[in-house]
Scaffold this motif. Structure first.
Motif, mmCIF file in Angstrom:
data_model
loop_
_atom_site.group_PDB
_atom_site.id
_atom_site.type_symbol
_atom_site.label_atom_id
_atom_site.label_comp_id
_atom_site.label_asym_id
_atom_site.label_seq_id
_atom_site.Cartn_x
_atom_site.Cartn_y
_atom_site.Cartn_z
ATOM 1 N N ILE A 761 18.385 -8.940 16.507
ATOM 2 C CA ILE A 761 17.121 -9.571 16.133
ATOM 3 C C ILE A 761 17.377 -10.534 14.980
ATOM 4 N N PRO A 762 16.949 -11.801 15.084
ATOM 5 C CA PRO A 762 17.163 -12.739 13.972
ATOM 6 C C PRO A 762 16.421 -12.306 12.708
ATOM 7 N N MET A 763 16.989 -12.637 11.559
ATOM 8 C CA MET A 763 16.348 -12.416 10.268
ATOM 9 C C MET A 763 16.550 -13.649 9.420
ATOM 10 N N THR A 764 15.855 -13.738 8.291
ATOM 11 C CA THR A 764 15.961 -14.923 7.442
ATOM 12 C C THR A 764 15.795 -14.537 5.977
ATOM 13 N N TYR A 765 16.345 -15.369 5.095
ATOM 14 C CA TYR A 765 16.234 -15.171 3.656
ATOM 15 C C TYR A 765 16.492 -16.507 2.980
ATOM 16 N N SER A 766 16.270 -16.555 1.675
ATOM 17 C CA SER A 766 16.519 -17.784 0.919
ATOM 18 C C SER A 766 17.238 -17.443 -0.369
ATOM 19 N N ILE A 767 18.316 -18.207 -0.641
ATOM 20 C CA ILE A 767 19.117 -17.998 -1.836
ATOM 21 C C ILE A 767 19.538 -19.360 -2.378
ATOM 22 N N ASN A 768 19.404 -19.529 -3.695
ATOM 23 C CA ASN A 768 19.694 -20.805 -4.353
ATOM 24 C C ASN A 768 18.977 -21.970 -3.666
ATOM 25 N N GLY A 769 17.745 -21.718 -3.276
ATOM 26 C CA GLY A 769 16.920 -22.775 -2.705
ATOM 27 C C GLY A 769 17.241 -23.149 -1.279
ATOM 28 N N ARG A 770 18.046 -22.349 -0.610
ATOM 29 C CA ARG A 770 18.448 -22.672 0.754
ATOM 30 C C ARG A 770 18.086 -21.528 1.694
ATOM 31 N N GLN A 771 17.363 -21.844 2.765
ATOM 32 C CA GLN A 771 16.975 -20.835 3.751
ATOM 33 C C GLN A 771 18.065 -20.664 4.800
ATOM 34 N N TYR A 772 18.372 -19.414 5.112
ATOM 35 C CA TYR A 772 19.345 -19.072 6.141
ATOM 36 C C TYR A 772 18.653 -18.269 7.238
ATOM 37 N N ILE A 773 19.083 -18.475 8.460
ATOM 38 C CA ILE A 773 18.680 -17.641 9.586
ATOM 39 C C ILE A 773 19.951 -17.012 10.135
ATOM 40 N N VAL A 774 19.977 -15.683 10.206
ATOM 41 C CA VAL A 774 21.180 -14.966 10.607
ATOM 42 C C VAL A 774 20.862 -14.079 11.803
ATOM 43 N N LEU A 775 21.762 -14.069 12.776
ATOM 44 C CA LEU A 775 21.602 -13.169 13.918
ATOM 45 C C LEU A 775 22.955 -12.786 14.480
ATOM 46 N N ALA A 776 22.985 -11.633 15.144
ATOM 47 C CA ALA A 776 24.197 -11.133 15.785
ATOM 48 C C ALA A 776 24.312 -11.713 17.178
ATOM 49 N N VAL A 777 25.532 -12.159 17.529
ATOM 50 C CA VAL A 777 25.797 -12.698 18.860
ATOM 51 C C VAL A 777 27.017 -12.003 19.450
ATOM 52 N N GLY A 778 27.164 -12.111 20.753
ATOM 53 C CA GLY A 778 28.314 -11.560 21.461
ATOM 54 C C GLY A 778 28.175 -11.904 22.934
ATOM 55 N N ALA A 779 29.181 -11.598 23.697
ATOM 56 C CA ALA A 779 29.182 -11.861 25.133
ATOM 57 C C ALA A 779 30.398 -11.180 25.731
ATOM 58 N N PRO A 780 30.417 -10.963 27.035
ATOM 59 C CA PRO A 780 31.627 -10.399 27.637
ATOM 60 C C PRO A 780 32.857 -11.229 27.272
ATOM 61 N N GLY A 781 33.842 -10.603 26.630
ATOM 62 C CA GLY A 781 35.039 -11.306 26.191
ATOM 63 C C GLY A 781 34.907 -11.984 24.838
ATOM 64 N N HIS A 782 33.699 -11.987 24.254
ATOM 65 C CA HIS A 782 33.480 -12.594 22.933
ATOM 66 C C HIS A 782 32.998 -11.493 21.995
ATOM 67 N N ALA A 783 33.877 -11.020 21.123
ATOM 68 C CA ALA A 783 33.524 -9.933 20.206
ATOM 69 C C ALA A 783 32.360 -10.331 19.322
ATOM 70 N N GLY A 784 31.553 -9.344 18.962
ATOM 71 C CA GLY A 784 30.343 -9.606 18.189
ATOM 72 C C GLY A 784 30.618 -10.270 16.854
ATOM 73 N N GLU A 785 29.676 -11.068 16.412
ATOM 74 C CA GLU A 785 29.762 -11.714 15.100
ATOM 75 C C GLU A 785 28.370 -12.024 14.599
ATOM 76 N N LEU A 786 28.245 -12.168 13.284
ATOM 77 C CA LEU A 786 27.030 -12.672 12.675
ATOM 78 C C LEU A 786 27.180 -14.172 12.497
ATOM 79 N N VAL A 787 26.120 -14.903 12.842
ATOM 80 C CA VAL A 787 26.107 -16.355 12.690
ATOM 81 C C VAL A 787 24.972 -16.714 11.744
ATOM 82 N N ALA A 788 25.284 -17.470 10.706
ATOM 83 C CA ALA A 788 24.284 -17.932 9.747
ATOM 84 C C ALA A 788 24.009 -19.406 9.983
ATOM 85 N N LEU A 789 22.736 -19.744 10.129
ATOM 86 C CA LEU A 789 22.312 -21.128 10.333
ATOM 87 C C LEU A 789 21.523 -21.596 9.126
ATOM 88 N N SER A 790 21.683 -22.861 8.783
ATOM 89 C CA SER A 790 20.884 -23.448 7.706
ATOM 90 C C SER A 790 20.871 -24.957 7.881
#
Length: 791
Positions: A761-790
């Motif tokens: 489930i995506p989540m969001t926060y703000s630090i030093n004036g910058r908003q981030y959206i973070v979510l977990a991704v994965g796929a068959p053959g692609h090990a899970g990772e967290l991706v941060a967008l801004s």
């Protein structure tokens, strides 16, 4: 014409007709065109680009080329005379192309063109080239008219190492994310608005955090949602469910914790990383704790700053939750755990549980999924709520033939919700043993499939409502209840909304438990299995309307062409059909292959549930539309139950299509103030495999969506939704798109391509004036990772 060091001049380039095409018309014959071009000394980049480039360089390039661009074992120097001598007679397009095609080293071409232009600006500025008012373009045709040349003599830099100043100041934190779904009410809402409709298309990957080596093998279905507190993210990771603390700005790992459960792992029902951790904030925020449940059902408290187990909590920071249920040997060896984090309300840790999938339980005798309450300071058990009432308790009479003595399950595997002001915790309970046959447990079976409100301090029941009597469809309450403060007929209501697999949104006053709109008990079909017990009625809310299709109608069948519809009707003749709550039939070849069930056992809604815009009272629900054959069969080699369930594929329609017509997945907006639907849209475009079916060539097929578990986030400005993982309970895969939607219409505003499929489930926060959206991704053959967008 040559360029001399230290000069800042305009130069004339003689170029051929093809190169000039974007800027001027071409003359015929031997006539050549002379155009005005610039040099890198003419202020062709801005300070903002330099600042952005410095950030990109630090995150993507410094590891190879050195923090100060002087080079290292992994990369050449990007500053100094040698760099200038190499590039001074070339154009910026050459440097841009090389940079894009080789950087970052681990993922060339992974940044957008504006980011590569910013990198160039940073490199030029570091080498002494002057900033200016003009933004450096990413157009190769324009960059090809700009010679690099040499910086002014005054801009030459020494190669002497200069230590960077140490900045010990704490970051400014504008918004944290302290609860699994953003707040105690499980709304998954944030008031942040830096990312909005005008700029969401400019989102970029800020950092990526990978889980490849957490656990003996990679975990591909990584569904954790991290928390953010004090500038640090906390998450579970890997099949052993390690815990990690991550810098919220850079993605750097700060600490990790791993607990070896040894032989306990052999009785783990679901060996995965789970959905995350819980966070307890101490009064002074100096002794904060991370609380999580291991796959083998241990409760562990960690110091949030160090990742070390907390002395004084249980035994060396660990509590055995199986012993909290019972010291009976059967319980200690039972396959019980929890994939969801606990909820911590008013210093009480409240814990649910999960079991193996209930298609074919080994036995009708199982462990109960009682709800447990523990003191957050000491780990001492405070109370137990029996989800199957024992002798003398309310509801015991609904378990006929003494079935309360041996029946199990009825856990709360979905995340929990709380109201600290009221001192309540809201528990969404699941089905008893087993999921599709209940002949061994006649009666309505309280408190299975009930929304139960408990007093968090004592564990005493304040109210309950059973949403399905004697469940035999696996229609668990799969999602955390959502708390909403709404206005109905001019009166304020403190509401709680429970979404279900069978596509209803039940809305209650969360103080009293009374339905906000009437709920009617309606007659439903009886089971044809002679040993089954069927409730004569089931609850049907009058508002809101169902957010997905329910039961069977000929009109629901796939109908891309008349010929496809006729084939579908012929296929249906092999199955039993009926309205919602039609019981599953016994499998008898060749002409009775089970019952067509819609929604199927995965929903409708599932654990992703819904998100609430707290300002408007609009609930956004993610659901799947799957018409699936289900059947019962005796299987004494599998279980001592009279019957066990078997699940078929939904793609039994003509040409391998789903038997039901699209949309296969949808997002529905419901106004909780009125109980009315605002809009509904397909949750994704049409998958390529469907477009490639020869019988559909040439047809104009609108977006079909996909029947997957779509995770959503709602902010002050936008609704965000992924496409699901494609790795569980779906007959065709999810996707790697994250879309932003207009909250009022459902129109897609922007689409972002993720490194893999959305799992968490995506989540969001703000630090030093910058908003981030973070979510977990994965796929068959692609090990899970967290991706941060801004931005």
């Amino acid at each position: 014409m040559t360029i001399q060091k230290g000069s800042s001049v305009l130069i004339f380039l003689v170029v051929n007709c093809m190169l000039l095409a974007p800027f001027s018309s071409c003359n015929t014959g031997a006539e050549k065109k002379v155009v005005l071009a610039s040099a890198a000394n003419d202020g062709v980049f801005t300070k903002a680009q330099v600042d952005r480039g410095a950030e990109i360089y630090a995150n993507n390039c410094a590891a190879c080329h050195g923090k100060d661009l002087r080079g290292s074992e992994g990369g050449t120097a990007l500053v100094g005379d040698r760099f200038i001598d190499k590039w001074k007679d070339q154009t910026l397009s050459a440097l841009f192309s090389l940079t894009k095609n080789t950087m970052p080293k681990t993922a060339p071409k992974s940044l957008d063109d504006a980011s590569y232009a910013a990198l160039l600006a940073f490199m030029l500025n570091t080498n002494g080239f002057a900033q200016g008012p003009t933004v450096l373009t990413a157009s190769l045709s324009i960059l090809d008219t700009i010679l690099i040349g040499a910086p002014p003599a005054t801009g030459r830099r020494s190669m002497r190492f200069t230590p960077a100043p140490y900045n010990a100041s704490a970051p400014t934190i504008e918004a944290e994310w302290l609860q699994h779904r953003g707040d105690y009410g499980s709304t998954n809402y944030s008031p942040l608005d830096q990312v909005n409709a005008g700029n969401v298309k400019n989102l970029k990957v800020a950092w990526r955090w990978k889980t490849d080596n957490f656990g003996p093998t990679p975990e591909y279905y990584f569904k954790a949602t991290p928390l953010m507190a004090n500038g640090i993210l906390y998450t579970t990771a890997g099949t052993n469910r390690s815990v990690a603390a991550i810098d919220a700005q850079s993605g750097e790992t700060i600490w990790t914790y791993r607990f070896d459960e040894k032989q306990r792992r052999t009785s783990v029902p679901r060996q995965n990383s789970g959905r995350g951790v819980a966070y307890w904030a101490s009064p002074a925020r100096t002794k904060d704790r991370i609380i999580f449940i291991t796959p083998g059902f241990h409760l562990i408290a960690l110091d949030a700053a160090t990742g070390q187990p907390v002395n004084g909590f249980g035994v060396n920071g660990i509590v055995d939750l199986k012993k909290g249920l019972s010291n009976d040997t059967a319980v200690l060896n039972a396959t019980i755990g929890s994939t969801s984090p606990p909820v911590i309300i008013n210093d009480v840790i409240v814990i649910g549980s999960s079991f193996p999938v209930g298609l074919a339980p080994v036995s009708r005798k199982q462990v109960r999924g009682d709800i447990l309450g523990y003191d957050v300071h000491t780990g001492r058990k405070l109370w137990t709520f029996h989800t199957i009432p024992q002798r003398g308790e309310e509801g015991n009479e609904t378990w006929q033939d003494s079935s309360w003595k041996f029946t199990g399950n009825v856990g709360a595997w979905a995340p929990l919700t709380a109201d600290p002001e009221l001192g309540c915790v809201y528990i969404p309970l699941e089905a008893p043993t087993g999921d599709f046959y209940g002949g061994h447990r006649p009666g309505n079976n309280l408190f299975s499939q009930s929304l139960v409100c408990l007093d968090a301090k004592t564990g005493k029941k304040r109210w309950h409502y059973q949403l399905i009597h004697h469940d035999i469809w696996d229609y668990d309450l799969p999602a955390p209840p959502v708390l909403a403060d709404i206005t109905v007929d001019g009166k304020p209501v403190k509401a709680v909304v429970q979404l279900t697999k069978h596509a209803f949104a039940f809305v209650f006053d969360r103080v009293t438990g009374k339905p906000v709109w009437p709920i009617e008990e309606r007659a439903v079909p009886r089971s044809s299995v002679p040993t089954e017990w069927t409730s004569p009625t089931q609850p049907f809310p009058t508002k809101p309307a169902p957010y997905d299709r329910q039961g069977y109608l000929d009109d629901y069948l796939v109908d891309f062409t008349p010929e496809i519809k006729q084939q579908a009707l012929k296929i249906v003749q092999l199955y039993k059909t009926g309205p919602l709550f039609t019981p599953i039939s016994v499998y008898k070849k060749p002409d009775q292959l089970g019952t067509l069930v819609l929604p199927d056992a995965a929903g409708g809604a599932n654990w992703q549930g819904g998100v609430l815009d707290k300002e408007t009272g609009i609930l956004y629900v993610s659901s799947s539309t799957v018409l699936r054959p289900m059947s019962l069969e005796p299987a004494p080699e599998l279980s001592d139950m009279d019957y066990v369930g078997f699940m078929g594929s939904s793609k039994i329609g003509p040409y391998g299509l789903p038997l039901v017509k699209p949309p296969y997945g949808r997002i529905t907006a419901i106004d909780l103030n009125t109980g009315q639907h605002k809009w509904m849209v397909a949750n994704a475009s049409t998958p390529q495999w469907l477009k490639d079916i020869p019988a559909l060539k040439g047809l104009n097929i609108p977006s079909t969506g996909i029947p997957d578990r779509v995770g959503m986030l709602v902010t002050k400005t936008l609704l965000f939704a992924g496409e699901g993982s494609g790795m569980y309970a779906s007959d065709f895969p999810g996707g790697n798109k994250l879309r932003s939607y207009d909250k009022s219409t459902g129109a897609v505003i922007a689409e972002f391509e993720l490194p893999a499929n959305q799992c968490g489930i995506p989540m969001t926060y703000s630090i030093n004036g910058r908003q981030y959206i973070v979510l977990a991704v994965g796929a068959p053959g692609h090990a899970g990772e967290l991706v941060a967008l801004s931005l």
